[in-house]
Design an enzyme around this catalytic site. Structure first.
Site, PDB file in Angstrom:
ATOM      1  N   SER A  23      85.173  48.196  44.172  1.00  0.00           N
ATOM      2  CA  SER A  23      85.483  46.825  44.609  1.00  0.00           C
ATOM      3  C   SER A  23      84.671  46.342  45.798  1.00  0.00           C
ATOM      4  O   SER A  23      84.781  45.167  46.168  1.00  0.00           O
ATOM      5  CB  SER A  23      86.976  46.692  44.918  1.00  0.00           C
TER       6      SER A  23
ATOM      7  N   LYS B 254      82.756  43.146  45.377  1.00  0.00           N
ATOM      8  CA  LYS B 254      83.247  41.796  45.665  1.00  0.00           C
ATOM      9  C   LYS B 254      82.599  41.191  46.903  1.00  0.00           C
ATOM     10  O   LYS B 254      82.662  39.970  47.105  1.00  0.00           O
ATOM     11  CB  LYS B 254      84.761  41.803  45.786  1.00  0.00           C
TER      12      LYS B 254
ATOM     13  N   SER C  20      91.837  42.208  46.789  1.00  0.00           N
ATOM     14  CA  SER C  20      90.775  42.678  45.895  1.00  0.00           C
ATOM     15  C   SER C  20      91.105  42.328  44.440  1.00  0.00           C
ATOM     16  O   SER C  20      90.970  43.152  43.530  1.00  0.00           O
ATOM     17  CB  SER C  20      90.576  44.194  46.046  1.00  0.00           C
TER      18      SER C  20
ATOM     19  N   LYS D 208      85.289  45.712  53.395  1.00  0.00           N
ATOM     20  CA  LYS D 208      85.899  45.819  52.066  1.00  0.00           C
ATOM     21  C   LYS D 208      86.084  47.278  51.647  1.00  0.00           C
ATOM     22  O   LYS D 208      85.241  48.130  51.922  1.00  0.00           O
ATOM     23  CB  LYS D 208      84.993  45.111  51.046  1.00  0.00           C
TER      24      LYS D 208
END
Length: 424
Positions: free
Chosen positions: A69, A72, A129, A231
């Protein structure tokens, strides 16, 4: 002297520091988790000075890994780009197609045909997320997620993420979706540099959405002083990933940890790397001329062996060698124009060495490259060209052979580079 220096190293070897002083208790407390993290076959890490790009520490930083993720961050980078150019507004609606609504968790659970604002979609990516929101944004900006992923890969290449390929906007499992710790650090720096007005999104601790309070997955954001992004990521294949940035005493560091076996070990590894990095920066500010150079001897990751590494894991933890050395201060690029007074260039080939949001950043990159790689660019003409809202740093006047040689020299030092053939 060597024994004294070794006492200043975290016991798992995540970082090294030179000359006198003791480690902070907070860093020492993380040692058991750190050992666990480093024994993971998927582990890779890097620590970078966000201002200069200097690498303070790296371990398997160029080994191919699944970003999960953290993907992203690039989805958001292209969203920030669309906002800055006026292509979209924060209040614009993002409609969820049946495909977007059907994405696997984590997700918002928005039904097909329903919509949320661009602002809500961005916050959903940064905190929860949400995979369904990532696909919905990709379809809004690119028409299809496949086309958007191609745009992500193209922008990654322009930013210098030479070992990155995107196949989707969410980071859900796909064997074609690969990156490296170094490339993720490059992306993290780009977000801060190019879109500071939107970077604060990554420090959102909670997001209220339709009666739900969504908590940011980045645990260090909630408990480590100075952390303000970026993140997390996880899949079975990737392990636990984290790109994190923190500011202390006006200095910003970026740490990327990939392939942690647990959330706790990943977070502890990143925290210790940041703490040690800040200690090094503080010592430099007090006049100590030091650098951290710690190398793990590993078999090089080649394209032929990348698939085996992804499927079976890199089992070579390697032997650690710690080198403590003095070094000159980081290079400060000159702001001078470098396009004047050059020897006339003879060839028609061009070498691109970066792509930036501002002309001043593009010029600064020209100066850095010329200073560090002057033997390859002495007879070339440096220039900045604006295209697609970006300022490209380019050197023209190469023959095909000299252009490829110059680019090869830059890539050998992990610098972004692209050879451009003459226009027809």
């Amino acid at each position: 002297m060597f024994q004294h220096a070794r006492r200043l190293v975290l016991s798992l070897g995540v970082a090294a520091m030179a000359a006198f002083g003791a480690l902070a208790p907070a860093a020492q407390a993380q040692v058991p988790y750190q050992r666990l993290a480093q024994t993971s076959s998927k582990y890779a890490a890097i620590v970078v000075d966000a201002k200069t790009g200097e690498v303070l520490y790296e371990n398997r930083a160029d080994a191919l890994r699944y970003p999960a993720s953290i993907t992203k961050v690039m989805t958001l980078y292209l969203t920030f780009e669309a906002l800055a150019s006026g292509k979209i507004d924060l209040d614009d609606r993002v409609v969820f197609s049946p495909r977007a609504a059907a994405q696997a968790p984590t997700k918002l659970g928005v039904r097909a045909g329903d919509s949320i604002s661009v602002d809500e979609a961005m916050k959903a990516l940064a905190t929860k997320s949400a995979n369904d929101a990532a696909v919905a944004l990709a379809e809004k900006l690119g028409g299809t997620e496949q086309r958007f992923a191609a745009l992500m890969t193209l922008r990654a290449q322009e930013l210098g993420m030479t070992n990155t390929h995107f196949a989707n906007a969410s980071g859900l499992p796909d064997s074609r979706q690969t990156s490296t710790a170094r490339d993720i650090a490059i992306l993290s720096r780009a977000v801060m540099r190019d879109y500071p007005q939107y970077y604060k999104l990554f420090s959102t601790t909670y997001f209220n959405f339709r009666g739900q309070q969504l908590r940011n997955h980045n645990g260090l954001l909630h408990r480590m002083y100075g952390v303000d992004g970026l993140k997390t990521g996880y899949t079975n294949a990737s392990g636990f990933n984290l790109a994190v940035s923190a500011v202390r005493d006006g200095r910003r560091l970026i740490a990327v940890v990939l392939g942690g076996p647990t959330v706790a070990s990943r977070d502890a590894s990143a925290e210790s790397l940041l703490l040690t990095g800040f200690d090094v920066m503080n010592r430099r500010a007090r006049g100590e001329d030091i650098r951290v150079a710690q190398n793990f001897f590993e078999a090089p990751i080649t394209m032929a062996s990348a698939q085996t590494s992804r499927e079976q894991g890199d089992n070579d933890d390697g032997d650690m060698k710690i080198v403590l050395a003095s070094t000159a201060p980081p290079i400060r690029a000159s702001k001078i124009e470098i396009v004047e007074g050059k020897k006339a260039a003879q060839g028609k080939w061009t070498v691109q060495v970066g792509s930036f949001n501002s002309r001043s950043d593009a010029k600064e990159q020209l100066a850095i490259v010329e200073k560090k790689f002057g033997q390859h660019f002495r007879s070339a003409k440096g220039l900045t060209e604006k295209a697609g809202g970006k300022y490209r740093s380019r050197f023209s006047g190469f023959t095909e052979k000299s252009a490829k040689a110059a680019c090869q020299a830059l890539k050998a030092k992990k610098q972004p580079c692209m050879v451009l053939a003459p226009s027809a």
